[in-house]
Design a protein around this motif. Structure first.
Motif, mmCIF file in Angstrom:
data_model
loop_
_atom_site.group_PDB
_atom_site.id
_atom_site.type_symbol
_atom_site.label_atom_id
_atom_site.label_comp_id
_atom_site.label_asym_id
_atom_site.label_seq_id
_atom_site.Cartn_x
_atom_site.Cartn_y
_atom_site.Cartn_z
ATOM 1 N N ALA A 34 -0.342 18.687 -2.997
ATOM 2 C CA ALA A 34 0.977 19.137 -3.755
ATOM 3 C C ALA A 34 1.760 18.096 -4.315
ATOM 4 O O ALA A 34 2.786 17.978 -4.837
ATOM 5 C CB ALA A 34 1.996 19.573 -2.606
ATOM 6 N N GLY A 35 1.082 16.687 -4.322
ATOM 7 C CA GLY A 35 1.466 15.530 -5.076
ATOM 8 C C GLY A 35 2.995 14.794 -4.084
ATOM 9 O O GLY A 35 3.449 13.983 -4.399
ATOM 10 N N LEU A 36 2.726 15.276 -2.903
ATOM 11 C CA LEU A 36 3.897 14.502 -1.592
ATOM 12 C C LEU A 36 3.060 13.651 -0.813
ATOM 13 O O LEU A 36 1.988 14.077 -0.050
ATOM 14 C CB LEU A 36 4.576 15.734 -1.139
ATOM 15 C CG LEU A 36 5.316 16.818 -2.074
ATOM 16 C CD1 LEU A 36 6.031 17.869 -1.195
ATOM 17 C CD2 LEU A 36 6.320 15.796 -2.861
ATOM 18 N N PRO A 37 3.609 12.655 -0.340
ATOM 19 C CA PRO A 37 3.309 11.952 0.758
ATOM 20 C C PRO A 37 3.203 12.669 1.977
ATOM 21 O O PRO A 37 3.608 13.653 2.171
ATOM 22 C CB PRO A 37 4.337 10.873 1.199
ATOM 23 C CG PRO A 37 5.079 10.695 -0.150
ATOM 24 C CD PRO A 37 5.075 12.351 -0.938
ATOM 25 N N PRO A 38 1.945 12.439 2.880
ATOM 26 C CA PRO A 38 1.635 13.296 3.936
ATOM 27 C C PRO A 38 3.142 13.325 4.944
ATOM 28 O O PRO A 38 3.605 12.429 5.002
ATOM 29 C CB PRO A 38 0.458 12.497 4.999
ATOM 30 C CG PRO A 38 -0.025 11.579 3.581
ATOM 31 C CD PRO A 38 0.928 11.351 2.746
ATOM 32 N N GLY A 39 3.376 14.320 5.466
ATOM 33 C CA GLY A 39 4.391 14.789 6.199
ATOM 34 C C GLY A 39 5.606 15.039 5.810
ATOM 35 O O GLY A 39 6.583 15.414 6.325
ATOM 36 N N LEU A 40 5.527 15.144 4.362
ATOM 37 C CA LEU A 40 6.752 15.374 3.541
ATOM 38 C C LEU A 40 6.484 16.844 2.953
ATOM 39 O O LEU A 40 5.503 17.185 2.634
ATOM 40 C CB LEU A 40 7.237 14.594 2.729
ATOM 41 C CG LEU A 40 7.596 13.214 2.795
ATOM 42 C CD1 LEU A 40 8.064 12.060 1.812
ATOM 43 C CD2 LEU A 40 8.983 13.312 4.026
ATOM 44 N N HIS A 41 7.619 17.676 3.093
ATOM 45 C CA HIS A 41 7.532 19.087 2.443
ATOM 46 C C HIS A 41 8.873 19.276 1.451
ATOM 47 O O HIS A 41 9.953 18.759 1.976
ATOM 48 C CB HIS A 41 7.517 20.053 3.624
ATOM 49 C CG HIS A 41 6.489 20.056 4.277
ATOM 50 N ND1 HIS A 41 5.004 20.313 4.023
ATOM 51 C CD2 HIS A 41 6.052 19.296 5.650
ATOM 52 C CE1 HIS A 41 4.193 20.279 5.052
ATOM 53 N NE2 HIS A 41 4.784 19.611 6.040
ATOM 54 N N ARG A 42 8.571 19.822 0.141
ATOM 55 C CA ARG A 42 9.582 20.069 -0.356
ATOM 56 C C ARG A 42 10.339 21.198 -0.099
ATOM 57 O O ARG A 42 9.744 22.256 0.505
ATOM 58 C CB ARG A 42 9.127 20.392 -1.868
ATOM 59 C CG ARG A 42 10.234 20.552 -3.031
ATOM 60 C CD ARG A 42 9.461 20.573 -4.282
ATOM 61 N NE ARG A 42 10.493 20.390 -5.248
ATOM 62 C CZ ARG A 42 10.805 21.535 -6.268
ATOM 63 N NH1 ARG A 42 10.365 22.722 -5.766
ATOM 64 N NH2 ARG A 42 11.938 21.592 -7.239
ATOM 65 N N VAL A 43 11.473 21.386 0.147
ATOM 66 C CA VAL A 43 12.441 22.294 0.584
ATOM 67 C C VAL A 43 13.649 22.550 -0.387
ATOM 68 O O VAL A 43 14.286 21.696 -1.012
ATOM 69 C CB VAL A 43 12.882 21.944 2.215
ATOM 70 C CG1 VAL A 43 11.603 21.827 3.117
ATOM 71 C CG2 VAL A 43 13.810 20.857 2.281
ATOM 72 N N LYS A 44 14.190 23.862 -0.101
ATOM 73 C CA LYS A 44 15.582 24.291 -0.661
ATOM 74 C C LYS A 44 16.547 24.278 0.398
ATOM 75 O O LYS A 44 16.273 24.966 1.432
ATOM 76 C CB LYS A 44 15.045 25.517 -1.508
ATOM 77 C CG LYS A 44 16.663 26.039 -2.462
ATOM 78 C CD LYS A 44 16.631 25.106 -3.511
ATOM 79 C CE LYS A 44 17.897 25.629 -4.611
ATOM 80 N NZ LYS A 44 18.328 24.476 -5.235
ATOM 81 N N MET A 95 0.905 -1.070 -0.031
ATOM 82 C CA MET A 95 -0.028 -0.048 0.007
ATOM 83 C C MET A 95 0.978 1.197 -0.019
ATOM 84 O O MET A 95 1.883 1.506 0.802
ATOM 85 C CB MET A 95 -0.953 -0.032 1.224
ATOM 86 C CG MET A 95 -1.664 1.210 1.417
ATOM 87 S SD MET A 95 -2.639 1.089 2.903
ATOM 88 C CE MET A 95 -4.041 1.998 2.251
ATOM 89 N N GLN A 96 0.770 2.063 -0.860
ATOM 90 C CA GLN A 96 1.487 3.463 -0.983
ATOM 91 C C GLN A 96 0.853 4.614 -0.244
ATOM 92 O O GLN A 96 -0.505 4.523 0.082
ATOM 93 C CB GLN A 96 1.413 3.867 -2.220
ATOM 94 C CG GLN A 96 2.376 3.005 -3.056
ATOM 95 C CD GLN A 96 2.485 3.326 -4.471
ATOM 96 O OE1 GLN A 96 1.989 4.365 -5.070
ATOM 97 N NE2 GLN A 96 3.435 2.641 -5.473
ATOM 98 N N PRO A 97 1.482 5.541 0.393
ATOM 99 C CA PRO A 97 1.048 6.626 1.443
ATOM 100 C C PRO A 97 0.071 7.513 0.398
ATOM 101 O O PRO A 97 0.520 7.536 -0.701
ATOM 102 C CB PRO A 97 2.346 7.330 1.689
ATOM 103 C CG PRO A 97 3.419 6.560 1.307
ATOM 104 C CD PRO A 97 3.115 5.531 0.464
ATOM 105 N N GLN A 98 -0.837 7.825 0.837
ATOM 106 C CA GLN A 98 -1.918 8.892 -0.011
ATOM 107 C C GLN A 98 -1.180 10.313 -0.162
ATOM 108 O O GLN A 98 -0.393 10.787 0.773
ATOM 109 C CB GLN A 98 -2.939 9.051 0.688
ATOM 110 C CG GLN A 98 -4.074 9.724 -0.128
ATOM 111 C CD GLN A 98 -5.455 9.840 0.754
ATOM 112 O OE1 GLN A 98 -5.540 9.577 2.020
ATOM 113 N NE2 GLN A 98 -6.602 9.788 0.146
ATOM 114 N N GLN A 99 -0.987 10.716 -1.294
ATOM 115 C CA GLN A 99 -0.663 11.944 -1.628
ATOM 116 C C GLN A 99 -1.081 13.119 -1.217
ATOM 117 O O GLN A 99 -2.430 13.020 -1.295
ATOM 118 C CB GLN A 99 0.086 11.926 -2.956
ATOM 119 C CG GLN A 99 0.962 11.033 -3.425
ATOM 120 C CD GLN A 99 1.519 10.941 -4.622
ATOM 121 O OE1 GLN A 99 1.209 11.956 -5.585
ATOM 122 N NE2 GLN A 99 2.753 10.522 -4.904
ATOM 123 N N SER A 100 -0.535 14.080 -1.019
ATOM 124 C CA SER A 100 -1.376 15.573 -0.396
ATOM 125 C C SER A 100 -1.588 16.238 -1.762
ATOM 126 O O SER A 100 -1.325 15.834 -2.831
ATOM 127 C CB SER A 100 -0.256 16.310 0.183
ATOM 128 O OG SER A 100 0.933 16.764 -0.459
#
Length: 83
Positions: free
Chosen positions: A8-18, A1-6
């Protein structure tokens, strides 16, 4: 089972950062773009109640940063996009 994406297209709890690192001349070096997560830190020789940040490179899938969050450190939000 894959995590449901937010939305923004990201799994819950992950955020894109620079990620940038302050260099010895006071400038900022670009270390890349990745996904950040926060969670308990695990150490090989002992149990810990520490929490930390982990950034995994978006393109390389390699660890760009591991940072233990310390109670005595002062963390600030700078603007709306940087912490």
């Amino acid at each position: 089972m894959q995590p449901q994406q937010s939305s923004a297209g990201l799994p819950p709890g992950l955020h894109r950062v620079k990620l940038y690192k302050l260099n010895e001349t006071g400038g900022w070096d670009d270390k890349g773009t990745g996904l950040v997560s926060i969670g308990p830190m695990e150490f090989a020789n002992h149990a810990s109640n520490s929490v930390g940040l982990v950034v995994i490179g978006e393109e390389t899938q390699k660890m760009l940063m591991v940072h233990r969050i310390l109670h005595d450190d002062i963390y600030n939000r700078q603007g709306t996009l940087r912490v």
